[in-house]
Scaffold this active site. Structure first.
Site, PDB file in Angstrom:
ATOM      1  N   GLY A 178       0.734  -1.222   0.050  1.00 34.91           N
ATOM      2  CA  GLY A 178      -0.045  -0.075  -0.138  1.00 34.91           C
ATOM      3  C   GLY A 178       0.805   1.174   0.020  1.00 34.91           C
ATOM      4  N   ASP A 179       2.051   1.346   0.634  1.00 30.98           N
ATOM      5  CA  ASP A 179       2.831   2.495   0.629  1.00 30.98           C
ATOM      6  C   ASP A 179       3.231   2.605  -0.576  1.00 30.98           C
ATOM      7  OD1 ASP A 179       4.732   4.250   1.898  1.00 30.98           O
ATOM      8  OD2 ASP A 179       6.228   2.616   1.433  1.00 30.98           O
ATOM      9  N   ALA A 180       3.814   1.608  -1.186  1.00 28.38           N
ATOM     10  CA  ALA A 180       4.322   2.000  -2.665  1.00 28.38           C
ATOM     11  C   ALA A 180       3.150   2.330  -3.841  1.00 28.38           C
ATOM     12  CB  ALA A 180       5.008   0.470  -3.280  1.00 28.38           C
TER      13      ALA A 180
END
Length: 146
Positions: A16-18
């Protein structure tokens, strides 16, 4: 095919961060930003733990998450990480991990329309907040304040 609903919150947050970072980078480039230092500085308004925690709080306040989305946010928030953010307290970091977990869940389960909708909502909210800060600065400078 893997059942992504079974992934732990930290694995969801990892992707999700990426995914969220790419959305924000795309957005900034589309806005005409091209200088790397400026791009990085602007991106932090959207992707920092503090920004993500504020966004998830607004999502909760405005009740825009589905029950299932809330469950995946909570799974990420409650995950026990052995690392911590450089520029955030533990609570903010965990809330941001929940935000990233939600983004990761939507991405991996191919809920593209919903992901697009939530990211657009986030970008709009950050923009509104930035406009509010600029308005306050303008008013303050007209009155001789800093």
């Amino acid at each position: 095919m893997r059942d992504y609903k079974q992934l732990n919150g930290l694995a969801l947050a990892y992707i999700g961060d990426a995914v969220y970072e790419v959305y924000i980078r795309d957005y900034l480039i589309e806005q005409g930003q091209t200088r790397p230092n400026q791009l990085h500085h602007m991106a932090t308004h959207y992707v920092s733990a503090k920004a993500q925690a504020a966004l998830i709080q607004k999502m909760l306040d405005e009740e825009i998450m589905t029950e299932e989305e809330y469950d995946f946010y909570r799974r990420g928030r409650n995950s026990k990480s052995h690392t911590s953010a450089k520029n955030a307290d533990v609570t903010t970091y965990r809330i941001a991990t929940g935000f990233e977990s939600l983004i990761g869940y939507l991405h991996l389960t191919k809920q593209q329309d919903r992901l697009d909708t939530l990211v657009a909502w986030c970008i709009k909210k950050v923009g509104e907040e930035d406009e509010g800060k600029e308005t306050k600065k303008t008013v303050a400078s007209k009155h001789g304040k800093k």
